[in-house]
Design a protein around this motif. Structure first.
Motif, PDB file in Angstrom:
ATOM      1  N   ASP B 298      12.024  -7.992   0.107  1.00  0.00           N
ATOM      2  CA  ASP B 298      10.738  -8.016   0.800  1.00  0.00           C
ATOM      3  C   ASP B 298       9.598  -7.443  -0.063  1.00  0.00           C
ATOM      4  O   ASP B 298       8.497  -7.226   0.414  1.00  0.00           O
ATOM      5  CB  ASP B 298      10.849  -7.249   2.126  1.00  0.00           C
ATOM      6  CG  ASP B 298      11.378  -5.844   1.894  1.00  0.00           C
ATOM      7  OD1 ASP B 298      11.756  -5.549   0.726  1.00  0.00           O
ATOM      8  OD2 ASP B 298      11.405  -5.048   2.848  1.00  0.00           O
ATOM      9  N   HIS B 299       9.868  -7.183  -1.301  1.00  0.00           N
ATOM     10  CA  HIS B 299       8.862  -6.610  -2.190  1.00  0.00           C
ATOM     11  C   HIS B 299       7.753  -7.627  -2.451  1.00  0.00           C
ATOM     12  O   HIS B 299       7.989  -8.726  -2.918  1.00  0.00           O
ATOM     13  CB  HIS B 299       9.534  -6.211  -3.509  1.00  0.00           C
ATOM     14  CG  HIS B 299       8.683  -5.332  -4.361  1.00  0.00           C
ATOM     15  ND1 HIS B 299       7.742  -5.822  -5.228  1.00  0.00           N
ATOM     16  CD2 HIS B 299       8.636  -3.981  -4.500  1.00  0.00           C
ATOM     17  CE1 HIS B 299       7.157  -4.822  -5.858  1.00  0.00           C
ATOM     18  NE2 HIS B 299       7.686  -3.681  -5.442  1.00  0.00           N
ATOM     19  N   ARG B 300       6.522  -7.280  -2.093  1.00  0.00           N
ATOM     20  CA  ARG B 300       5.371  -8.176  -2.296  1.00  0.00           C
ATOM     21  C   ARG B 300       4.201  -7.306  -2.725  1.00  0.00           C
ATOM     22  O   ARG B 300       3.716  -6.498  -1.960  1.00  0.00           O
ATOM     23  CB  ARG B 300       4.970  -8.884  -0.993  1.00  0.00           C
ATOM     24  CG  ARG B 300       5.949  -9.930  -0.488  1.00  0.00           C
ATOM     25  CD  ARG B 300       5.658 -11.313  -1.088  1.00  0.00           C
ATOM     26  NE  ARG B 300       6.531 -12.325  -0.497  1.00  0.00           N
ATOM     27  CZ  ARG B 300       7.837 -12.406  -0.747  1.00  0.00           C
ATOM     28  NH1 ARG B 300       8.411 -11.539  -1.558  1.00  0.00           N
ATOM     29  NH2 ARG B 300       8.556 -13.338  -0.175  1.00  0.00           N
ATOM     30  N   GLN B 301       3.747  -7.445  -3.945  1.00  0.00           N
ATOM     31  CA  GLN B 301       2.587  -6.674  -4.375  1.00  0.00           C
ATOM     32  C   GLN B 301       1.704  -7.546  -5.240  1.00  0.00           C
ATOM     33  O   GLN B 301       2.208  -8.403  -5.972  1.00  0.00           O
ATOM     34  CB  GLN B 301       3.033  -5.435  -5.167  1.00  0.00           C
ATOM     35  CG  GLN B 301       3.258  -4.215  -4.285  1.00  0.00           C
ATOM     36  CD  GLN B 301       3.689  -3.003  -5.055  1.00  0.00           C
ATOM     37  OE1 GLN B 301       3.412  -2.900  -6.246  1.00  0.00           O
ATOM     38  NE2 GLN B 301       4.390  -2.109  -4.390  1.00  0.00           N
ATOM     39  N   PRO B 302       0.383  -7.357  -5.149  1.00  0.00           N
ATOM     40  CA  PRO B 302      -0.510  -8.200  -5.957  1.00  0.00           C
ATOM     41  C   PRO B 302      -0.273  -7.992  -7.449  1.00  0.00           C
ATOM     42  O   PRO B 302       0.133  -6.902  -7.879  1.00  0.00           O
ATOM     43  CB  PRO B 302      -1.917  -7.732  -5.543  1.00  0.00           C
ATOM     44  CG  PRO B 302      -1.721  -6.403  -4.877  1.00  0.00           C
ATOM     45  CD  PRO B 302      -0.345  -6.417  -4.287  1.00  0.00           C
ATOM     46  N   GLY B 303      -0.510  -9.032  -8.221  1.00  0.00           N
ATOM     47  CA  GLY B 303      -0.404  -8.931  -9.684  1.00  0.00           C
ATOM     48  C   GLY B 303       1.010  -9.082 -10.202  1.00  0.00           C
ATOM     49  O   GLY B 303       1.260  -8.896 -11.379  1.00  0.00           O
ATOM     50  N   HIS B 304       1.950  -9.436  -9.362  1.00  0.00           N
ATOM     51  CA  HIS B 304       3.335  -9.573  -9.805  1.00  0.00           C
ATOM     52  C   HIS B 304       3.819 -11.017  -9.770  1.00  0.00           C
ATOM     53  O   HIS B 304       3.412 -11.796  -8.913  1.00  0.00           O
ATOM     54  CB  HIS B 304       4.267  -8.735  -8.924  1.00  0.00           C
ATOM     55  CG  HIS B 304       4.291  -7.287  -9.294  1.00  0.00           C
ATOM     56  ND1 HIS B 304       3.366  -6.384  -8.845  1.00  0.00           N
ATOM     57  CD2 HIS B 304       5.136  -6.582 -10.099  1.00  0.00           C
ATOM     58  CE1 HIS B 304       3.625  -5.184  -9.326  1.00  0.00           C
ATOM     59  NE2 HIS B 304       4.696  -5.277 -10.093  1.00  0.00           N
TER      60      HIS B 304
END
Lengths: 268, 378
Positions: B298-304
């Motif tokens: 569920d890891h969701r972070q901008p710039g990845h």
């Protein structure tokens, strides 16, 4: 020491037989030279040094010896630099040209020496240098160069040419780099080539028969003629002396090689 | 001997005085028959700079170095040291110090004689010669070795003597041709640091050839990567590693997976950051094993960027652990982790799914310039 395999055991007596066969003339000539007999006799009945006296007391034997030694020395002085420079040139050549030049330089030792002698004789008549000291030295040099080229080429194969580049990058001219770095590294090969050249000249008889007469008679030619005219035991004495000279030359070389090897091994 | 003369390199060693020269190489071409060793190479090396020529064998790096030293003769172009054109000048008149791969120390001379040889050639008097050799030998951590024979030295000591001999006559520039490649790894790394320090103290311009990318990254002010007779990228080590200009550089420096971005599975790679390049069939995403994070589903972070993969193998290598996996789209991918207990415990097992995250600052897009692929049209 590794023990030889059983199958190879027969090689030892075989090798001994070969060596004996090769050395037999030496074992005959040396005793004969100490004989008191008026003709070549083996084994000698009475021992004496009279044939050595006969050699050292005869002015013409001494003159021939001087010519031979001088010619051999001059041959060394000519053949060694020529051979070295040729080997150096071959080392710096690329592709087939090197092999062709190498083969060309070996020719004097490949062509039957009698053909060479006849050829040289006719050329020398044109040049008017038959029976001249210069003629002897030139012919012997041609015969000696192949030995120098071969030994020096072998030496140059082991020489690391980055040493030459290093010397030049440090400020040595090409010439200086050769003297300071290359020559000291290949000195044993040069020395071996020089000894070969010396012995080649001293030992040479066929070409000398054609072109080394008169005032410039060399020792081998005079020995050959002495043998033909009357069987003079003096030549047994001279042969013995020549054998001694050869053994000393090879011995000195072997010592130099050994010293060099020991120095290398000490530091590994 | 005038005392001032002898202060040169020793003065530099003491005061860090800068006597280094700028090297300007323009349009250098060298062909060996049909093989082009140097194809229009231009390069400026700054005064006091440590520049490394890096490339596979046959890339032209050694030819370039030998052209500088004068042992290769370029067909055309110009090489200037300071204001002096050296094309056509004989090697011994170039005043360049060179350290060879084989060290090329003269075996028939002692250590002292080797080091003093360039001074002897320059007519420096005996006392001055000995004095300067002694000081330079101390500078390379070899004090008191003057009377040793070369064959009494270890590989590392020979390397130091070779360096001493190349700097003792205060050359305008110093060339080094893979000087550490014959040494074992540990000693090599030790000497890399020593060389770096020596360069800092001397302040000389050094041009260094190696095929060891790690060595290049460690030593250099700038690295010039060469391939097929050309300089393909010239940059500072960090810039070179983090932002390779092409697939060749990315592949040659460090290990990287080069992911064809247009063909990659859109469900596993978020391409929103890429703009128009995302659709370019020749654009490749540089994925370095140490830049990847193993993250939860569920890891969701901008710039990845995120990758979905399946673990194939986990290989423990002592200081690190390599996790070999396969992407959904079929490419193999490698993740590098440290070997601390906690990290090892958290690693997925073979056969299990693994989600990977890559921050956009830890990657770059390159064009595929490798063999058989058309270059990116601009």
């Amino acid at each position: 020491m590794r023990r030889p395999a059983i199958g190879n055991l027969w090689l030892t007596p075989f090798a001994i037989l070969v060596v004996l066969f090769l050395l037999a003339p030496v074992f005959v000539v040396i005793p004969m030279s100490f004989s008191d007999s008026n003709y070549l006799q083996f084994p000698p009945q009475v021992w004496s040094l009279r044939w050595y006296h006969s050699y050292f007391d005869a002015a013409e034997w001494m003159a021939a010896t001087r010519t031979s030694l001088l010619a051999a020395s001059c041959t060394v002085l000519l053949a060694t630099p020529i051979g070295f420079l040729s080997a150096f040139a071959i080392r710096n050549m690329r592709g087939k040209a090197a092999a062709v030049l190498f083969g060309f330089l070996l020719l004097p030792q490949v062509v039957p020496v009698i053909l060479l002698a006849i050829g040289v004789f006719f050329i020398y008549i044109r040049l008017r240098i038959v029976d001249s000291f210069l003629g002897i030295v030139l012919a012997h040099t041609a015969l000696a160069v192949p030995f120098v080229v071969t030994t020096v080429s072998a030496g140059l194969k082991r020489f690391d040419f980055s040493l030459d580049q290093a010397a030049r990058s440090l400020g040595a001219s090409r010439f200086r780099a050769i003297f300071d770095v290359m020559l000291p590294q290949i000195r044993l090969s040069l020395f071996a080539g020089a000894i070969f050249a010396f012995v080649t000249s001293l030992d040479e008889v066929v070409v000398s028969l054609f072109i080394a007469g008169g005032d410039n008679t060399v020792l081998t030619r005079k020995m050959f003629l002495a043998l033909r005219d009357q069987v003079d035991p003096t030549i047994a004495a001279i042969s013995t002396l020549l054998i001694v000279v050869s053994v000393i030359a090879v011995g000195v070389f072997m010592l130099a090689v050994q010293r060099d090897n020991r120095r290398r091994e000490e530091n590994i | 001997m005038p005392a001032a003369r002898s202060t040169g390199i020793n003065g530099r060693l003491a005061e860090g005085r800068d006597l280094a020269a700028v090297v300007t190489i323009s349009h250098l071409v060298k062909k060996y028959g049909a093989f082009t060793a140097l194809s229009d190479v231009s390069l400026t090396v700054g005064a006091g700079e440590f520049l490394t020529l890096l490339g596979p064998s046959g890339s032209g790096k050694t030819t370039l170095l030998m052209s500088l030293a004068g042992f290769a003769d370029p067909d055309s172009g110009s090489i200037r040291i300071g204001d002096r054109e050296i094309m056509g000048v004989e090697p011994h008149k170039r005043n360049i110090g060179m350290v060879f791969q084989s060290y090329a120390l003269f075996p028939h001379m002692t250590v002292g004689e080797n080091v003093a040889y360039p001074l002897k050639l320059r007519g420096v008097g005996r006392a001055d010669r000995e004095d300067r050799s002694r000081r330079v030998l101390s500078a390379v951590q070899m004090p008191g070795y003057e009377n040793r024979r070369i064959d009494q030295l270890s590989g590392g000591q020979r390397q130091r003597v070779a360096v001493a001999r190349a700097i003792v006559f205060e050359p305008d520039i110093i060339l080094m041709d893979e000087p550490l490649s014959a040494l074992d790894k540990k000693l090599r790394e030790e000497l890399q640091i020593e060389l770096k320090h020596l360069h800092r103290r001397l302040g000389s311009t050094i041009i260094y050839v190696t095929h060891d990318q790690k060595e290049a990254l460690t030593l250099s002010d700038r690295i010039a990567v060469m391939n097929r007779g050309q300089i393909v990228q010239i940059a500072k080590p960090q810039e070179m590693y983090e932002h390779p200009a092409s697939a060749f550089v990315a592949d040659f420096i460090g290990y990287s997976l080069l992911l064809p971005i247009a063909r990659s599975d859109s469900s596993s790679v978020d391409k929103s950051q890429l703009g128009a390049l995302a659709d370019n069939p020749y654009a490749l995403l540089v994925v370095r094993p140490e830049k990847l994070d193993i993250v939860s589903e569920d890891h969701r972070q901008p710039g990845h960027f995120y990758f979905t993969s399946e673990v194939k193998d986990v290989v423990y290598q002592g200081d690190i652990v390599m996790v070999y996996a396969r992407l959904k789209s079929g490419e193999d991918i490698v993740v590098r982790r440290d070997s601390r207990f906690a990290t090892l415990q958290a690693l997925p097992r073979g056969g299990s799914p693994m989600r990977l995250a890559l921050h956009q600052s830890d990657t770059s897009l390159v064009t595929d310039d490798r063999a058989g692929v058309a270059p990116l049209a601009s």
